[in-house]
Every structure is written in C-alpha cells, then in structure tokens.
Design an enzyme around this catalytic site. Structure first.
Site, PDB file in Angstrom:
ATOM      1  N   GLU A  16       0.811  -1.221   0.000  1.00  0.00           N
ATOM      2  CA  GLU A  16       0.000   0.000   0.000  1.00  0.00           C
ATOM      3  C   GLU A  16       0.850   1.280   0.000  1.00  0.00           C
ATOM      4  OE1 GLU A  16      -4.030  -1.184   2.303  1.00  0.00           O
ATOM      5  OE2 GLU A  16      -2.227  -1.507   3.481  1.00  0.00           O
ATOM      6  N   ASP A 220     -12.285  -4.167  -3.009  1.00  0.00           N
ATOM      7  CA  ASP A 220     -13.333  -5.195  -2.938  1.00  0.00           C
ATOM      8  C   ASP A 220     -14.619  -4.503  -2.500  1.00  0.00           C
ATOM      9  OD1 ASP A 220     -11.541  -5.397  -0.209  1.00  0.00           O
ATOM     10  OD2 ASP A 220     -13.681  -5.500   0.214  1.00  0.00           O
TER      11      ASP A 220
END
Ligand code: ADE
Length: 258
Positions: A16, A220
C-alpha cells in the site's frame, strides 16, 4: 509545510506504500529507527521531509504507530494510504475514496453512550483536515485523469475510476459478507468505504491537534468475494494507485511550501 517538521506517511501493508521508500532511498537516503517492532524511515520524498512507516493491521496498531510518529518524530501531519472495501452503492472496485470524516463502526458502549460514540470524547465522527483532504482529492483527480483509462484497461476493472469524498468507517474486522456490509449500510447510510485503521488515526489526531488525511483505493466490495478481490488487488494494483496519488500529492505539498 514547516521544513523542520516531517510529514508522517503510513499504510498498513508494504504493497500500500507503492514506490515511496524506493523513491526516498534514491532521493535523499533513508535513516531508519525501530520502535515497538516498527521501522520508521526518515528522508525526503518528492521534496517533502517525511517519516514513512507501516502501521500493520487494525485500530490498536494504527493508533500506536500514529502516537509514535507524533511523539518520537514530531510529525507536522499524518497521511494514511491504502485499500478499503466499498460500502456506498456507487463505490466500485478501482475507485478512490478520500475520507473527509471517519468513524469506528465497532465502537458500542450502549446503553452508557450512544452507539459509535467514543466514550468521554462526546463524538463518533472525526474530521480529517480540510486543506490536506482537498489537496489529496486533487492529487487523486489528476491521477485518474492522467492514468485512469490506462489503469482500467490494464487491470480490467471495466470502468474509469471515480474519486469519492465522505465517510470512511473503521473496525477490527475484515468485512466479507453481503449480510455484514448490508448491516453497515443500514446503520451508516452515508458510509462510502470500510477499512481497519483510518478512524483510529483520526481519533488520535483529534486528541493531539495534529492534521490528518486518509486516502483509500477500493479493493473489494466487502461481500463474499472480498478476500479474493482484496488479495489480487493488493498484489497487482494497490501500489500503482499509491505511487500515482502520493507522487502528485507530495509534489504539490512541496510546491505550496516554497
Ligand atoms: N480493507 C480492504 N477491504 C476491506 C474489507 N472488506 N473490510 C475491512 N477492511 C478492508
């Protein structure tokens, strides 16, 4: 920007952070200090003095890391980058959410305090810093305008990424069922995204008067497909988003200080 105080940049997981540490290594070199089993990397990235670290996962991990950044490194502000599950009906995989307000969705001290309220602080919602969030959203918009079409094709998300701004909710749960995400939507209809750290950082920043901003790419939609979608997004795509957004954000942050 105050050049004598660094900006704290953190994410939960290495993917990330994108190329942030490699860029710091090439630009200024990196001085690393270890505290509480975390490595804090100090140097300059895109012209901004930064301390970059991995918070790891969950609210306690995030709060402990934010506290160290404030007290051991005297950061001027904190920026959190990473992925999240989409909760808002218009929020799709590949979109970006800038958290203007953050809330801990698993805090519940009823009947002593209203649901979601942080006991003794008298509030459930914590605002990110307006100017930092606006600058982050601007970096996201430029990233999407310049690289969005290529990204959508390369990663087959099937649509141009959109940038949303609003409520991000955090809890010590990976949300992975239609039922669970439905319950969050019913309780918090304005929630755009769910993750596991942002609102803990925002609480500490409120308590210590340190500005913060949170940016999340949607990996998601917090349903039964969440863990597969999360894993492949994290491996293949998350770094490209963080790299593209942070590069633009930090260059503008440095320019504004000149
Ligand atoms: N981070 C990314 N996806 C998430 C989800 N579905 N739940 C909690 N945190 C997340």
């Amino acid at each position: 920007m105050n050049p004598s105080r660094p900006l704290g940049v953190l994410a939960a997981l290495p993917e990330e952070l994108g190329d942030l540490l490699a860029t710091m290594r090439a630009e200024s070199g990196v001085a690393t200090r270890t505290l509480g089993q975390r490595d804090y990397h100090a140097g300059t990235v895109h012209g901004v003095p930064c301390v970059v670290t991995l918070a790891r996962i969950g609210k306690v991990a995030a709060a402990a890391t934010a506290s160290a950044l404030m007290h051991a490194f005297d950061v001027e502000a904190l920026v959190f980058t990473g992925v999240a599950g989409g909760v808002g009906p218009a929020v799709r995989v590949g979109d970006i959410v800038v958290g203007e307000t953050l809330l801990q969705h698993d805090m519940n001290a009823e009947p002593l305090f209203p649901r979601f309220e942080i006991p003794l602080l008298g509030r459930a919602r914590f605002d990110a810093d307006r100017a930092l969030s606006a600058a982050l959203a601007d970096a996201c918009e430029r990233f999407v305008a310049e690289e969005g079409a290529a990204l959508a094709g390369r990663f087959q998300t099937g649509h141009l990424p959109r940038v949303h701004r609003g409520l991000v909710i955090s809890g010590d749960q990976f949300v992975a069922s239609a039922q669970a995400v439905g319950a969050l939507r019913a309780a918090l209809p304005d929630a755009l995204a769910v993750e596991m750290e942002g609102a803990a950082i925002a609480q500490l920043c409120h308590e210590y008067g340190v500005p913060c901003a949170v940016v999340r790419t949607i990996s998601d939609t917090a349903d039964e497909h969440a863990s597969t979608s999360f894993t492949s997004f994290l491996t293949d795509i998350a770094g490209t988003y963080s790299t593209g957004v942070l590069r633009r954000f930090l260059a503008a942050y440095a320019a504004a200080a000149r």
